[in-house]
Design a protein around this motif. Structure first.
Motif, short mmCIF file in Angstrom:
data_model
loop_
_atom_site.label_atom_id
_atom_site.label_comp_id
_atom_site.label_asym_id
_atom_site.label_seq_id
_atom_site.Cartn_x
_atom_site.Cartn_y
_atom_site.Cartn_z
N GLN A 185 74.15 51.23 5.85
CA GLN A 185 74.26 52.14 5.93
C GLN A 185 72.12 52.43 5.70
OE1 GLN A 185 77.60 54.01 4.59
NE2 GLN A 185 77.72 51.49 5.99
N LEU A 186 72.42 53.97 5.44
CA LEU A 186 71.00 54.47 5.37
C LEU A 186 70.60 54.43 4.04
CD1 LEU A 186 68.55 55.78 6.68
CD2 LEU A 186 69.38 58.31 5.62
N GLY A 187 69.37 53.23 4.06
CA GLY A 187 68.59 52.96 2.62
C GLY A 187 69.29 52.22 2.09
N SER A 188 70.06 51.24 2.62
CA SER A 188 70.79 49.88 2.08
C SER A 188 69.21 48.47 2.33
CB SER A 188 71.91 49.63 2.75
OG SER A 188 71.43 49.25 4.26
N ILE A 189 68.37 49.35 3.41
CA ILE A 189 67.18 48.41 3.41
C ILE A 189 65.72 48.11 2.52
CG2 ILE A 189 65.79 46.93 5.10
CD1 ILE A 189 69.00 45.93 5.68
N GLY A 190 65.28 49.29 3.28
CA GLY A 190 64.29 50.14 2.31
C GLY A 190 64.26 50.63 0.58
N ASN A 191 65.25 50.91 0.63
CA ASN A 191 66.21 50.89 -1.55
C ASN A 191 65.65 52.70 -1.44
OD1 ASN A 191 67.09 50.29 -3.60
ND2 ASN A 191 66.90 48.47 -3.69
N TYR A 192 65.46 53.47 -0.61
CA TYR A 192 65.16 54.96 -0.59
C TYR A 192 65.83 55.93 -0.95
CZ TYR A 192 59.74 53.56 0.05
OH TYR A 192 58.73 53.28 -0.09
N THR A 193 66.10 56.89 -1.31
CA THR A 193 66.93 57.57 -1.65
C THR A 193 66.46 58.71 -0.32
OG1 THR A 193 65.08 59.24 -2.90
CG2 THR A 193 66.81 57.47 -4.22
N ARG A 194 67.47 59.43 0.20
CA ARG A 194 67.60 60.84 1.19
C ARG A 194 66.53 61.32 1.10
NH1 ARG A 194 70.09 61.35 6.40
NH2 ARG A 194 69.02 63.66 6.36
N PRO A 195 65.58 62.17 0.03
CA PRO A 195 64.76 62.51 -0.68
C PRO A 195 63.37 62.18 -0.37
CG PRO A 195 66.14 63.18 -2.58
CD PRO A 195 66.76 61.87 -0.70
N GLU A 196 63.97 60.88 -0.36
CA GLU A 196 62.27 59.73 -0.20
C GLU A 196 61.85 59.60 1.45
OE1 GLU A 196 62.01 57.37 -4.30
OE2 GLU A 196 63.13 56.82 -2.86
N MET A 197 63.08 59.64 1.97
CA MET A 197 63.07 58.80 3.35
C MET A 197 63.33 60.36 3.83
SD MET A 197 65.92 56.56 3.95
CE MET A 197 67.04 56.52 3.23
N GLU A 198 63.18 61.89 3.87
CA GLU A 198 63.01 62.98 4.22
C GLU A 198 61.24 63.14 3.85
OE1 GLU A 198 65.96 65.57 2.97
OE2 GLU A 198 67.26 64.84 3.44
N GLU A 199 60.86 62.99 2.74
CA GLU A 199 59.37 63.02 2.93
C GLU A 199 58.31 61.63 3.60
OE1 GLU A 199 58.73 63.37 -1.41
OE2 GLU A 199 56.28 63.17 -0.89
N LEU A 200 59.06 60.64 3.14
CA LEU A 200 57.86 59.41 4.40
C LEU A 200 58.56 59.40 5.79
CD1 LEU A 200 58.95 56.88 2.08
CD2 LEU A 200 56.93 57.48 2.06
N PHE A 201 59.54 59.96 6.47
CA PHE A 201 59.48 59.94 8.00
C PHE A 201 58.28 60.78 8.41
CE2 PHE A 201 62.00 61.31 11.60
CZ PHE A 201 62.60 60.36 11.95
N PRO A 202 58.36 61.75 8.74
CA PRO A 202 57.00 62.66 9.22
C PRO A 202 55.51 61.36 8.56
CG PRO A 202 57.35 64.40 7.65
CD PRO A 202 59.18 62.60 7.40
N GLU A 203 55.59 61.56 8.03
CA GLU A 203 53.89 60.82 7.59
C GLU A 203 53.99 59.16 8.34
OE1 GLU A 203 54.13 59.96 3.06
OE2 GLU A 203 54.33 62.49 2.59
N ARG A 204 55.17 59.17 8.26
CA ARG A 204 54.77 57.76 9.11
C ARG A 204 55.90 57.46 10.50
NH1 ARG A 204 57.08 53.72 4.14
NH2 ARG A 204 55.26 54.36 2.49
N GLY A 205 55.23 58.48 11.21
CA GLY A 205 55.98 58.66 12.64
C GLY A 205 57.03 58.63 12.75
#
Ligand code: ZN
Length: 441
Positions: A185-205
């Motif tokens: 499930q999305l978030g089950s490995i990195g343990n971030y919330t969806r909003p956190e992931m949305e912020e990190l995604f464009p910063e990291r390629g």
């Protein structure tokens, strides 16, 4: 590809492994089992430009402690590492500096090998480049397409490799389809919330804005051939090149058991890289990629974040050229817990050198054992663990606590611990468990 030459690792009388590590996925310290006395480790490798900065060195030196811990516990180690020798940042740098991307990758990979050897990091048994893995990436992406967890997105006409060409399209991973068809499930490995992931995604390629994607966070699996970019045969995928996360998934699935014991890397790999490498593997075969996900902290410089864009990277090769002893650099790294974010200052080299000198002075006044009198370089291995070995092993058992291990060495040097242990045994113990060579001229 060719790995580097591993340092000598003295064999110690094995102590029982009783390892606990902090697993990002479960956000807790977990006991780490090594069934049949085999520990398997995948640590994500460099993209070969600006290698090897202190942040890289910090990651690889701390995972080297895990390898050493297992070896000193009688556990066989299967260690795999990749080199992302084709990816956007590498191509961008090659273009900006007007060098061939292959030459840049080879030069920086070679520098990385030299730095790792200088820092006494044990080499992985399998060291693989992305380019040499492309046929296997194609196999896996084709499988994900067949399973319905990957889909094509048309290449914009302006980016097509040739006018009038109608490429098969880029291939993206379908997060929603994978969630409904696999245990991931999305978030089950990195343990971030969806909003956190949305912020990190464009910063990291990541490319959340790409038109035609089903979910803004869906990651790229295969990039169709573009004008002016290198490309490879992709069979049914069409010509192109691999995405980043699938590379590690493919290499790990072919060179390690499923699941393997520990997936490691810097904390900037929690998302999207480790999240999606694991997702791809689980979508392909239904199995978790790893049992435990470990993340090393970030290293800054003089209080600010160390980054390529700020131009304040501290390169290990530059420190070595300026005369810093690699053993001192290694000691500086081990003075910080692997999970810690910290900031490097030149003063740390001075204080670590002084600390090493104190240990060496203490070594000179440690008792000479019977073996030392005959052959000081290669004394016979002791038949029983010594008190210092117990102390260092115990410090590493609890989440690879290197600073605590160095504190134990200080205790020994001050005469509060393991005073009966011979010079040769101290050297062997410290070299095997910490990769620090005491008494080396
Ligand atoms: Zn990776």
């Amino acid at each position: 590809m060719r790995s580097w030459t591993s340092p000598d690792v003295p064999q110690l009388p094995a102590l029982q492994a009783s390892l606990q590590l902090f697993d990002t996925a479960s956000d807790a310290l977990v006991p780490v089992e090594t069934p049949d006395d085999v520990g398997s480790l995948y640590v994500c490798g460099i993209t070969p430009y600006d290698a090897t900065h202190l942040g890289h060195a910090n990651t690889y030196v701390h995972f080297d402690l895990l390898v050493r811990y297992w070896l000193a516990s009688g556990v066989d180690v299967r260690y795999v590492q990749n080199v992302t020798d084709i990816d956007d940042p590498l191509l961008d740098r090659a273009t900006a500096t007007e060098v061939d991307w292959r030459d840049l990758a080879e030069d920086q990979t070679e520098l990385f090998r030299q730095d790792m050897a200088a820092l006494d990091v044990i080499a992985p048994g399998d060291f693989l480049g992305a380019v040499e893995t492309i046929p296997q990436v194609v196999e896996d992406v084709e499988r994900l397409v067949e399973l319905g967890v990957a889909y094509r997105v048309p290449v914009p006409e302006a980016e097509a490799a040739q006018a009038g060409q109608s490429p098969a399209g880029d291939v993206y991973f379908d997060i929603a389809a994978a969630e409904s068809s696999s245990p991931w499930q999305l978030g089950s490995i990195g343990n971030y919330t969806r909003p956190e992931m949305e912020e990190l995604f464009p910063e990291r390629g990541g490319d959340p804005e790409r038109a035609g994607k089903r979910d803004a966070l869906d990651p790229l699996l295969w990039r169709a051939r573009r004008a002016g970019e290198p490309y490879w045969d992709g069979a049914s995928l069409g010509e192109g090149r691999p995405g980043w996360h699938i590379e590690c998934s493919v290499i790990a699935r072919r060179h390690l058991p499923a699941p393997f014991t520990v997936q490691g890397g810097g904390s900037d790999l929690r998302f999207p890289h480790h999240e999606f490498s694991a997702a791809h593997a689980t979508a392909a075969d239904g199995l978790p990629l790893a049992t435990c996900y470990l993340h090393a902290g970030m290293v800054g410089l003089d209080g600010s974040k160390m980054s390529k864009s700020r131009g304040n990277l501290v390169l290990v090769s530059a420190l070595r050229e300026s005369g810093a002893d690699p053993q001192v650099i290694r000691t500086v790294l081990l003075e910080h817990h692997y999970r810690e974010d910290w900031s490097f200052t030149d003063g740390m080299l001075v204080s670590a050198a002084a600390r090493l000198a104190r240990w060496n002075e203490a070594l000179a006044s440690a008792p000479q054992g019977p073996a030392d009198q005959y052959q000081t370089d290669q004394p016979a291995a002791a038949s029983a663990p010594n008190e210092l070995q117990y102390a260092l092993h115990s410090a590493l058992s609890l989440n690879l606590n290197a600073p605590a291990a160095l504190d134990q060495l200080d205790m020994w040097a001050r005469g509060h611990l393991a005073q009966g242990v011979s010079q040769a045994e101290v050297r062997r113990t410290v070299q095997a468990l910490l990769g620090i060579r005491l008494g080396a001229a």
